[in-house]
Scaffold this motif. Structure first.
Motif, PDB file in Angstrom:
ATOM      1  N   GLY A   1      21.539  43.108  53.211  1.00 29.57           N
ATOM      2  CA  GLY A   1      22.887  42.552  53.179  1.00 29.57           C
ATOM      3  C   GLY A   1      23.572  42.811  51.856  1.00 29.57           C
ATOM      4  O   GLY A   1      23.889  43.945  51.511  1.00 29.57           O
ATOM      5  N   ASP A   2      23.768  41.765  51.069  1.00 34.41           N
ATOM      6  CA  ASP A   2      24.492  41.850  49.801  1.00 34.41           C
ATOM      7  C   ASP A   2      23.498  41.877  48.645  1.00 34.41           C
ATOM      8  O   ASP A   2      22.767  40.924  48.421  1.00 34.41           O
ATOM      9  N   GLU A   3      23.477  42.965  47.877  1.00 34.68           N
ATOM     10  CA  GLU A   3      22.550  43.083  46.752  1.00 34.68           C
ATOM     11  C   GLU A   3      22.965  42.210  45.566  1.00 34.68           C
ATOM     12  O   GLU A   3      22.136  41.884  44.717  1.00 34.68           O
ATOM     13  N   THR A   4      24.239  41.858  45.507  1.00 35.77           N
ATOM     14  CA  THR A   4      24.743  41.024  44.406  1.00 35.77           C
ATOM     15  C   THR A   4      25.486  39.830  44.997  1.00 35.77           C
ATOM     16  O   THR A   4      26.716  39.821  45.076  1.00 35.77           O
ATOM     17  N   PRO A   5      24.763  38.799  45.429  1.00 34.35           N
ATOM     18  CA  PRO A   5      25.381  37.653  46.091  1.00 34.35           C
ATOM     19  C   PRO A   5      26.469  36.998  45.246  1.00 34.35           C
ATOM     20  O   PRO A   5      26.429  37.018  44.015  1.00 34.35           O
ATOM     21  N   SER A   6      27.455  36.423  45.924  1.00 36.32           N
ATOM     22  CA  SER A   6      28.563  35.758  45.239  1.00 36.32           C
ATOM     23  C   SER A   6      28.054  34.625  44.370  1.00 36.32           C
ATOM     24  O   SER A   6      27.074  33.966  44.680  1.00 36.32           O
ATOM     25  N   GLY A   7      28.760  34.392  43.290  1.00 39.57           N
ATOM     26  CA  GLY A   7      28.411  33.359  42.328  1.00 39.57           C
ATOM     27  C   GLY A   7      28.511  33.934  40.934  1.00 39.57           C
ATOM     28  O   GLY A   7      29.557  33.830  40.292  1.00 39.57           O
ATOM     29  N   PRO A   8      27.455  34.591  40.448  1.00 36.47           N
ATOM     30  CA  PRO A   8      27.510  35.188  39.110  1.00 36.47           C
ATOM     31  C   PRO A   8      28.144  36.573  39.119  1.00 36.47           C
ATOM     32  O   PRO A   8      28.323  37.191  40.168  1.00 36.47           O
ATOM     33  N   THR A   9      28.474  37.055  37.923  1.00 37.16           N
ATOM     34  CA  THR A   9      28.822  38.454  37.719  1.00 37.16           C
ATOM     35  C   THR A   9      27.539  39.205  37.386  1.00 37.16           C
ATOM     36  O   THR A   9      26.720  38.733  36.607  1.00 37.16           O
ATOM     37  N   TRP A  10      27.372  40.389  37.972  1.00 37.67           N
ATOM     38  CA  TRP A  10      26.121  41.140  37.858  1.00 37.67           C
ATOM     39  C   TRP A  10      26.300  42.375  36.983  1.00 37.67           C
ATOM     40  O   TRP A  10      27.292  43.091  37.099  1.00 37.67           O
ATOM     41  N   ILE A  11      25.300  42.622  36.130  1.00 34.97           N
ATOM     42  CA  ILE A  11      25.284  43.811  35.275  1.00 34.97           C
ATOM     43  C   ILE A  11      23.876  44.390  35.279  1.00 34.97           C
ATOM     44  O   ILE A  11      22.894  43.633  35.231  1.00 34.97           O
ATOM     45  N   THR A  12      23.767  45.708  35.353  1.00 38.47           N
ATOM     46  CA  THR A  12      22.464  46.365  35.206  1.00 38.47           C
ATOM     47  C   THR A  12      22.540  47.378  34.069  1.00 38.47           C
ATOM     48  O   THR A  12      23.593  47.953  33.803  1.00 38.47           O
ATOM     49  N   ILE A  13      21.410  47.559  33.384  1.00 38.44           N
ATOM     50  CA  ILE A  13      21.299  48.609  32.366  1.00 38.44           C
ATOM     51  C   ILE A  13      20.034  49.403  32.655  1.00 38.44           C
ATOM     52  O   ILE A  13      18.962  48.829  32.874  1.00 38.44           O
ATOM     53  N   ARG A  14      20.159  50.723  32.638  1.00 34.35           N
ATOM     54  CA  ARG A  14      19.021  51.601  32.916  1.00 34.35           C
ATOM     55  C   ARG A  14      18.988  52.737  31.908  1.00 34.35           C
ATOM     56  O   ARG A  14      19.971  52.993  31.203  1.00 34.35           O
ATOM     57  N   SER A  15      17.847  53.403  31.849  1.00 41.36           N
ATOM     58  CA  SER A  15      17.691  54.589  31.004  1.00 41.36           C
ATOM     59  C   SER A  15      17.261  55.755  31.880  1.00 41.36           C
ATOM     60  O   SER A  15      16.387  55.602  32.752  1.00 41.36           O
ATOM     61  N   ALA A  16      17.861  56.905  31.639  1.00 44.94           N
ATOM     62  CA  ALA A  16      17.509  58.104  32.403  1.00 44.94           C
ATOM     63  C   ALA A  16      16.098  58.574  32.088  1.00 44.94           C
ATOM     64  O   ALA A  16      15.529  59.371  32.845  1.00 44.94           O
ATOM     65  N   THR A  17      15.523  58.065  30.997  1.00 47.48           N
ATOM     66  CA  THR A  17      14.172  58.483  30.608  1.00 47.48           C
ATOM     67  C   THR A  17      13.161  57.343  30.770  1.00 47.48           C
ATOM     68  O   THR A  17      12.108  57.353  30.129  1.00 47.48           O
ATOM     69  N   ASP A  18      13.479  56.385  31.627  1.00 53.53           N
ATOM     70  CA  ASP A  18      12.531  55.314  31.953  1.00 53.53           C
ATOM     71  C   ASP A  18      11.307  55.943  32.614  1.00 53.53           C
ATOM     72  O   ASP A  18      11.432  56.686  33.593  1.00 53.53           O
ATOM     73  N   ASP A  19      10.136  55.649  32.081  1.00 48.53           N
ATOM     74  CA  ASP A  19       8.915  56.259  32.601  1.00 48.53           C
ATOM     75  C   ASP A  19       8.195  55.370  33.605  1.00 48.53           C
ATOM     76  O   ASP A  19       7.129  55.743  34.121  1.00 48.53           O
ATOM     77  N   VAL A  20       8.753  54.211  33.909  1.00 48.59           N
ATOM     78  CA  VAL A  20       8.145  53.304  34.884  1.00 48.59           C
ATOM     79  C   VAL A  20       9.016  53.177  36.130  1.00 48.59           C
ATOM     80  O   VAL A  20       8.542  53.358  37.254  1.00 48.59           O
ATOM     81  N   VAL A  21      10.269  52.850  35.936  1.00 52.93           N
ATOM     82  CA  VAL A  21      11.193  52.748  37.070  1.00 52.93           C
ATOM     83  C   VAL A  21      11.759  54.137  37.329  1.00 52.93           C
ATOM     84  O   VAL A  21      12.677  54.601  36.649  1.00 52.93           O
ATOM     85  N   THR A  22      11.181  54.800  38.291  1.00 50.40           N
ATOM     86  CA  THR A  22      11.589  56.160  38.632  1.00 50.40           C
ATOM     87  C   THR A  22      11.840  56.267  40.139  1.00 50.40           C
ATOM     88  O   THR A  22      11.045  55.753  40.926  1.00 50.40           O
TER      89      THR A  22
END
Length: 278
Positions: A201-222
């Motif tokens: 459904g909704d990845e960012t449910p209503s209520g808070p404001t959502w922010i993500t930060i990622r790195s293109a060279t993350d060696d774990v989250v790929t």
């Protein structure tokens, strides 16, 4: 005594008395059926309105305490740069201490986060909290917002290097010396039922404001695109520091991430940091 709304003799007595007995009985039956139908329709409309009520948006103009959550393995020392940067912004910090080194069931941790936030709001009399979740800690925050009342208590949710859409099990296993895959590892692995439900459904449910930060060279989250959430302000370290090679463990101390704390958790609308000393 019959209800006034259904009492045909009260509203239609004069007309009905002029009808023959058979027609009078038929007219009475029609009036009763129509009245009942109207009552049922009204109750259905009211029920639908109740189901469609959207949770109130948390006031955004001023931030309260900031709850900071560690990543998989529960290494609190990694959070020190984040805590120092937030204190420099004169924010009250509350660090979430996970059980089982944050390798157990994330649903248990989300309930513990709910309890911590309740205690924090009671103690500080604040209207809301901001949440910074690193790695698996971000998943606890997301689960709390979705299922445990966080949609009415969180103002901003900032996720850092979060495996929002999963990553390879071997990558998560490498973060602990044990090399096994306990509950959290299974839940955050590609294709898990946990992630399917969390992202449904909704990845960012209503209520808070959502922010993500990622790195293109993350060696774990790929791939790093796993971090991106629909409906969030999605930031990339390399947009501010093009030559950065920040890996997963390095994210809490990355200059771009630390600069983004002020621009995303302040009183203004969240935005990417403009000036970063890379």
């Amino acid at each position: 005594m019959p209800c006034a709304a259904l009492d045909p003799n009260r509203h239609h007595g004069v007309v009905l008395e002029s009808l023959p007995p058979a027609r009078r009985r038929f007219a009475l039956a029609v009036i009763v059926v129509v009245s009942l139908a109207l009552l049922v329709a009204a109750s259905l409309v009211i029920g639908q309105l109740k189901r469609n009520v959207v949770p109130p948006i948390t006031p955004q103009e001023k931030g309260g305490p900031v709850v900071v959550l560690p990543g998989y393995g529960g290494r609190l020392a990694l959070l020190v740069p984040i805590v120092v940067a937030l204190r420099a912004e004169h924010r009250k910090i509350v660090v979430f201490t996970p059980t089982d080194h944050e390798t157990g069931d994330l649903r248990v941790q989300a309930k513990r986060l709910r309890d911590l936030v309740n205690r924090t709001l009671d103690k500080t009399h604040a209207k809301s909290v901001d949440v910074v979740g690193y790695s698996a800690g971000a998943m606890i925050a997301r689960l709390w917002v979705r299922n445990y009342g966080g949609d009415r208590q969180a103002r901003r949710v900032l996720t850092i290097a979060a495996p929002n859409h999963g990553t390879k099990r071997s990558k998560i296993e490498a973060l602990t010396a044990g090399g096994d895959c306990p509950a959290t590892c299974v839940q955050l692995s590609d294709g898990s039922s946990f992630l399917s439900k969390l992202n449904a459904g909704d990845e960012t449910p209503s209520g808070p404001t959502w922010i993500t930060i990622r790195s293109a060279t993350d060696d774990v989250v790929t791939p790093d695109s796993s971090v991106i959430l629909d409906g969030a302000l999605n930031l990339l370290v390399q947009d501010g520091c093009p030559v950065a090679t920040t890996n997963h463990v390095g994210m809490p101390s990355d200059p771009y991430v630390l600069a983004a704390l002020a621009t995303t958790l302040g009183n203004d609308a969240p935005q990417a940091p403009s000036f970063v000393k890379c």
